[in-house]
Design an enzyme around this catalytic site. Structure first.
Site, PDB file in Angstrom:
ATOM      1  N   ARG A 168       0.848  -1.195   0.000  1.00 59.36           N
ATOM      2  CA  ARG A 168       0.000   0.000   0.000  1.00 59.36           C
ATOM      3  C   ARG A 168       0.883   1.246   0.000  1.00 59.36           C
ATOM      4  O   ARG A 168       1.509   1.571   1.000  1.00 59.36           O
ATOM      5  CB  ARG A 168      -0.936   0.028   1.209  1.00 59.36           C
ATOM      6  CG  ARG A 168      -1.765   1.312   1.263  1.00 59.36           C
ATOM      7  CD  ARG A 168      -3.010   1.215   2.127  1.00 59.36           C
ATOM      8  NE  ARG A 168      -2.714   1.091   3.537  1.00 59.36           N
ATOM      9  CZ  ARG A 168      -3.643   1.198   4.505  1.00 59.36           C
ATOM     10  NH1 ARG A 168      -4.922   1.423   4.171  1.00 59.36           N
ATOM     11  NH2 ARG A 168      -3.311   1.048   5.773  1.00 59.36           N
ATOM     12  N   ASP A 449      -4.319   3.292  14.125  1.00 54.74           N
ATOM     13  CA  ASP A 449      -3.507   3.865  13.058  1.00 54.74           C
ATOM     14  C   ASP A 449      -4.053   5.241  12.711  1.00 54.74           C
ATOM     15  O   ASP A 449      -4.882   5.798  13.434  1.00 54.74           O
ATOM     16  CB  ASP A 449      -3.449   2.936  11.842  1.00 54.74           C
ATOM     17  CG  ASP A 449      -4.803   2.740  11.171  1.00 54.74           C
ATOM     18  OD1 ASP A 449      -5.778   3.433  11.539  1.00 54.74           O
ATOM     19  OD2 ASP A 449      -4.889   1.896  10.256  1.00 54.74           O
TER      20      ASP A 449
END
Length: 540
Positions: A168, A449
């Site tokens: 990613r 996160d």
């Protein structure tokens, strides 16, 4: 064709380069990055301006809907995405995490089907983190990553195949200020993609899999079109067939959910499906409608996957993917095992099981976990209820989702003082870790996160903006939020190790919870604090 030396004119590397970096930051790789930047950065900036313009429309009350100009794409039953690529047919359990060397080894040794190596939400994009992450993936692909840390050996397993690797890169909004082309910082996404692809694409194909990516934070099919153009140029440059690259798009913005057919269409031969990025999606809903008092959500804990707007999002994503023959991936289980409380751990793991059971029954083809210990739970659920490699054959033709369904914020739940305090702790704790170059922070037995931190600060901002009252009868004001932030800062910093960044994080967080200034992303707000630009450019 332009020479490498001519392409490198105007390229500056402003971060320090050590010996291990040199095998990644080669002249040829940097020339490739320069080509990507010069070809696509103008379009990228134009698309980012479109986001600003669209926000202005929403602030005026223009709500998103399915695009009339692309109706023909949505209504055409004939077209399909690509058939699943090697290593991506069965994706029932995917583990995600940053690209530090220990994480890469542990993730690839996990009993999962794929590993999403994350340069984005679970990563703090310091120069060292970004380049070292590239080194670690380069070494892992070549099985040269084994190392010893504090007397413990970390080695890739050899008894069975490793999980398929998916990377990613950063979203279109982020820059890499340590790498400059013609006076402009390169896109973080192009930097991450370009280095990984240039060095590893052919080796990955030789190993049996192609270069695969998760694509984050997009807000329109035009942004997917840009990625598709990047893929085509990259494949043409190194001599790979078009369609070798595959991209799974995270549907994590309220605008993208109205363009899912179009996003798959733009990536057709490169598409490997869509993913429910649940926390970023909630963040996007709050962010886009933050000035609208009709879109105020209760405490984060009340915004579950079964509330109306979230359930509609899931159903439409699965139906759209399966209609087009591609995977519909489920969301993250962020829980961490609770080792010192068996009863609490049992309850948490039962919650994971129930969440994965909901996903597989809804029709998802796979799911995410953040910790290796959760892989078995997810695997057991999917093995029992999905005996086939995927369930793309479940068309979900029973599903009918309207614009109003996707924007239906009616749900049970209240706003509480406990919810405010949790948001402050999560936002402050994550930002403190991020400033110390840690992008994935365990808090209260959850792996937090950037997405969950964004939900926290956006809720605090919106509640203060609209003067909402808590269930206890306390009006949420700028002053109230700042008071609770100061209390949390003192409490957390007093318990933390010397050299912690709580005071610095608090100064930034204080600007984001008053209902006044609102940064586009916390990561862009904080980025200057972790930039380590040298006084002279490094020599290639």
């Amino acid at each position: 064709m332009a020479s490498v030396e001519s392409l490198l004119e105007g390229v500056q590397i402003l971060g320090k380069i050590n010996e291990s970096h040199r095998k990644i930051l080669t002249k040829e790789a940097c020339a490739f990055l320069a080509t990507l930047h010069r070809t696509f950065n103008t379009t990228r900036k134009h698309l980012l301006q479109r986001r600003v313009d669209r926000q202005a429309e929403i602030d005026k009350g223009v709500l998103p809907t399915f695009l009339p100009e692309t109706k023909h794409i949505r209504e055409d039953d004939a077209w399909r995405g690509a058939d699943p690529a090697p290593g991506l047919v069965d994706r029932r359990v995917e583990i995600t995490g940053p690209t530090d060397r220990k994480m890469v080894v542990n993730a690839l040794n996990s009993d999962v089907w794929t590993y999403m190596a994350d340069f984005e939400d679970s990563n703090s994009p310091t120069w060292d983190n970004m380049v070292n992450g590239q080194v670690n993936l380069y070494d892992a692909i070549r099985r040269e990553i084994d190392f010893n840390l504090n007397g413990k050996d970390y080695k890739l397993r050899t008894d069975r195949p490793l999980p398929t690797l998916i990377v990613r890169p950063r979203g279109w909004h982020l820059e890499e200020r340590h790498f400059v082309v013609d006076g402009e910082a390169i896109s973080g996404g192009l930097f991450d993609f370009g280095l990984y692809f240039f060095h590893n694409a052919k080796r990955l194909v030789e190993n049996g899999h192609g270069p695969y990516f998760y694509l984050p934070k997009m807000e329109s099919h035009l942004e997917a079109r840009l990625w598709n153009d990047v893929f085509n140029l990259a494949q043409d440059t190194v001599g790979l067939s078009r369609g070798t690259i595959r991209g799974t798009v995270l549907i994590e913005t309220i605008l993208a959910v109205f363009e899912m057919d179009e996003i798959i269409y733009e990536l057709r031969q490169h598409s490997s499906g869509l993913n429910c990025g649940r926390w970023d999606y909630i963040f996007s809903v709050i962010k886009k409608f933050r000035n609208n008092s009709q879109f105020i959500l209760p405490d984060r804990s009340a915004v579950t996957m079964t509330v109306p707007f979230m359930e509609s999002y899931v159903k439409l994503l699965i139906k759209t993917c399966h209609r087009r023959g591609v995977h519909a991936m489920g969301g993250m289980a962020a829980q961490i095992p609770i080792k010192d409380d068996a009863e609490a751990n049992k309850k948490a793991m039962e919650g994971v099981y129930a969440d994965k059971l909901r996903e597989v029954r809804a029709g998802h083809d796979g799911t995410w976990v953040a910790h290796p210990a959760l892989a078995k739970i997810a695997t057991d659920v999917f093995n029992k209820h999905m005996p086939t490699p995927n369930q793309i054959f479940k068309r979900r033709e029973d599903v009918s989702v309207t614009s109003n369904d996707l924007l239906n914020m009616n749900m049970p739940g209240t706003i509480t003082e406990e919810g405010i305090r949790k948001n402050i702790d999560i936002g402050l704790g994550y930002m403190e870790g991020w400033l110390r170059a840690v992008g994935c922070v365990p808090l209260n037995y959850l792996m937090e996160d950037a997405a969950t931190a964004e939900v926290s600060r956006s809720q605090l901002w919106q509640w203060a903006k609209h003067g909402i009252s808590t269930a206890e009868g306390k009006k949420i004001t700028k002053e109230y939020n700042l008071q609770l932030l100061q209390e949390a800062t003192e409490r957390l910093s007093s318990k933390a190790a010397p050299g912690n960044k709580y005071q610095l994080a608090s100064r930034y967080f204080a600007t984001q919870i008053t209902g006044e200034d609102y940064a586009d992303f916390l990561t862009t707000l904080l980025y200057n604090e972790i930039v380590t630009v040298g006084s002279t450019a490094a020599k290639l």
